[in-house]
Design a protein around this motif. Structure first.
Motif, mmCIF file in Angstrom:
data_model
loop_
_atom_site.group_PDB
_atom_site.id
_atom_site.type_symbol
_atom_site.label_atom_id
_atom_site.label_comp_id
_atom_site.label_asym_id
_atom_site.label_seq_id
_atom_site.Cartn_x
_atom_site.Cartn_y
_atom_site.Cartn_z
ATOM 1 N N ALA A 133 -36.396 138.757 82.353
ATOM 2 C CA ALA A 133 -35.286 138.700 83.304
ATOM 3 C C ALA A 133 -35.794 138.934 84.732
ATOM 4 O O ALA A 133 -35.358 138.260 85.672
ATOM 5 C CB ALA A 133 -34.227 139.737 82.935
ATOM 6 N N SER A 134 -36.724 139.850 84.891
ATOM 7 C CA SER A 134 -37.277 140.129 86.220
ATOM 8 C C SER A 134 -37.997 138.919 86.788
ATOM 9 O O SER A 134 -37.777 138.532 87.946
ATOM 10 C CB SER A 134 -38.240 141.323 86.158
ATOM 11 N N LEU A 135 -38.858 138.304 85.993
ATOM 12 C CA LEU A 135 -39.572 137.118 86.470
ATOM 13 C C LEU A 135 -38.600 136.015 86.861
ATOM 14 O O LEU A 135 -38.754 135.372 87.904
ATOM 15 C CB LEU A 135 -40.550 136.609 85.401
ATOM 16 N N ASN A 136 -37.591 135.809 86.046
ATOM 17 C CA ASN A 136 -36.594 134.786 86.324
ATOM 18 C C ASN A 136 -35.862 135.067 87.626
ATOM 19 O O ASN A 136 -35.725 134.200 88.484
ATOM 20 C CB ASN A 136 -35.598 134.724 85.155
ATOM 21 N N VAL A 144 -39.780 136.018 96.461
ATOM 22 C CA VAL A 144 -40.866 136.634 95.703
ATOM 23 C C VAL A 144 -41.674 135.548 95.007
ATOM 24 O O VAL A 144 -41.116 134.694 94.331
ATOM 25 C CB VAL A 144 -40.295 137.613 94.638
ATOM 26 N N ASP A 145 -43.006 135.578 95.206
ATOM 27 C CA ASP A 145 -43.845 134.627 94.469
ATOM 28 C C ASP A 145 -44.986 135.315 93.726
ATOM 29 O O ASP A 145 -45.720 134.683 92.983
ATOM 30 C CB ASP A 145 -44.378 133.523 95.368
ATOM 31 N N HIS A 146 -45.110 136.638 93.893
ATOM 32 C CA HIS A 146 -46.113 137.427 93.187
ATOM 33 C C HIS A 146 -45.456 138.696 92.632
ATOM 34 O O HIS A 146 -44.411 139.127 93.123
ATOM 35 C CB HIS A 146 -47.253 137.849 94.126
ATOM 36 N N ILE A 169 -46.242 134.842 90.124
ATOM 37 C CA ILE A 169 -45.203 134.808 89.095
ATOM 38 C C ILE A 169 -45.542 133.756 88.051
ATOM 39 O O ILE A 169 -45.296 133.947 86.859
ATOM 40 C CB ILE A 169 -43.817 134.530 89.713
ATOM 41 N N SER A 170 -46.137 132.670 88.486
ATOM 42 C CA SER A 170 -46.463 131.572 87.567
ATOM 43 C C SER A 170 -47.442 131.997 86.473
ATOM 44 O O SER A 170 -47.534 131.353 85.435
ATOM 45 C CB SER A 170 -47.032 130.380 88.343
ATOM 46 N N GLU A 171 -48.174 133.098 86.691
ATOM 47 C CA GLU A 171 -49.086 133.606 85.658
ATOM 48 C C GLU A 171 -48.306 134.176 84.475
ATOM 49 O O GLU A 171 -48.842 134.318 83.384
ATOM 50 C CB GLU A 171 -50.015 134.665 86.259
ATOM 51 N N HIS A 172 -47.060 134.541 84.708
ATOM 52 C CA HIS A 172 -46.128 135.010 83.670
ATOM 53 C C HIS A 172 -46.757 136.105 82.789
ATOM 54 O O HIS A 172 -46.951 135.911 81.589
ATOM 55 C CB HIS A 172 -45.684 133.828 82.806
ATOM 56 N N PRO A 186 -41.682 143.304 92.215
ATOM 57 C CA PRO A 186 -41.750 142.137 93.089
ATOM 58 C C PRO A 186 -42.613 142.382 94.327
ATOM 59 O O PRO A 186 -42.620 143.473 94.882
ATOM 60 C CB PRO A 186 -40.290 141.908 93.484
ATOM 61 N N VAL A 187 -43.337 141.353 94.718
ATOM 62 C CA VAL A 187 -44.107 141.376 95.957
ATOM 63 C C VAL A 187 -43.548 140.245 96.815
ATOM 64 O O VAL A 187 -43.555 139.077 96.404
ATOM 65 C CB VAL A 187 -45.621 141.156 95.697
ATOM 66 N N LEU A 188 -43.032 140.605 97.994
ATOM 67 C CA LEU A 188 -42.403 139.609 98.865
ATOM 68 C C LEU A 188 -43.409 138.575 99.352
ATOM 69 O O LEU A 188 -44.588 138.894 99.565
ATOM 70 C CB LEU A 188 -41.757 140.277 100.071
#
Length: 194
Positions: A133-136, A144-146, A169-172, A186-188
């Motif tokens: 849920a957080s990644l989504n 947020v992208d990292h 985030i794409s590393e999931h 989250p990292v802005l």
């Protein structure tokens, strides 16, 4: 000869487990959504909504995990049946064990071998739901992208090695093991002020 399907109904078990997990995954998605709206007051609830596809993706993940949990259960019960039959044990002994042979039986899976399994499954699934849920939601903000991985200690080497790492985030990032406590912070995106 007893077959696994005589003593265990996967469809019923999966439906029961999914009914439990479905609620928790949806509650986690809602909780993360609310937390991010509080964390980033500039985000408009009008533009930052939980979409049907977000819910469907999360529920599909829950369904896949239910199948894996159920398959582990089936395999272990089937093994108890195989061993009990190979030992020439009665149906009662296969169900309840035979202490003189060190055979735990199907009941022993739940009372001895899997002691605490329900708690482990619950903790692991809630942690997984929180991270999914957080990644989504992090990705949906557009801010947020990292993520920073918070995980482990000196006793849990695989987790400790990634503790503090910042990854896209794409590393999931996924949990390393049952009861894993990984949290994703989250990292802005660069240039965005908190």
């Amino acid at each position: 000869m007893t077959d696994i399907d005589d003593v265990y109904n996967s469809d019923q078990e999966q439906a029961r487990l999914y009914a439990i997990l479905e609620q928790r995954y949806l509650q986690m998605l809602t909780a993360v959504q609310a937390a991010l709206i509080r964390l980033f007051p500039g985000i408009s609830d009008e533009h930052f909504r939980v979409r049907d596809q977000d819910v469907n993706a999360l529920l599909q993940t829950a369904a896949q995990r239910v199948v894996r949990i159920d398959e582990t259960t089936r395999q272990n019960i089937a093994e108890q049946l195989r061993v009990g039959q190979a030992l020439g044990l009665s149906t009662y002994e296969i169900a309840h064990g035979n202490a003189s042979l060190g055979y735990h039986g199907i009941e022993g899976l739940y009372t001895e071998i899997w002691k605490g399994r329900a708690d482990t499954i619950a903790r692991t699934e809630l942690q997984h739901a929180q991270n999914e849920a957080s990644l989504n939601r992090y990705a949906a903000t557009g801010l947020v992208d990292h993520v920073r991985i918070i995980d482990g200690d000196e006793w849990d080497l695989p987790c400790a090695q990634r503790n503090g790492r910042v990854v896209p985030i794409s590393e999931h990032p996924q949990l390393n093991h049952p009861n894993c406590t990984m949290v994703l912070v989250p990292v802005l995106r660069e240039g965005i002020l908190a």
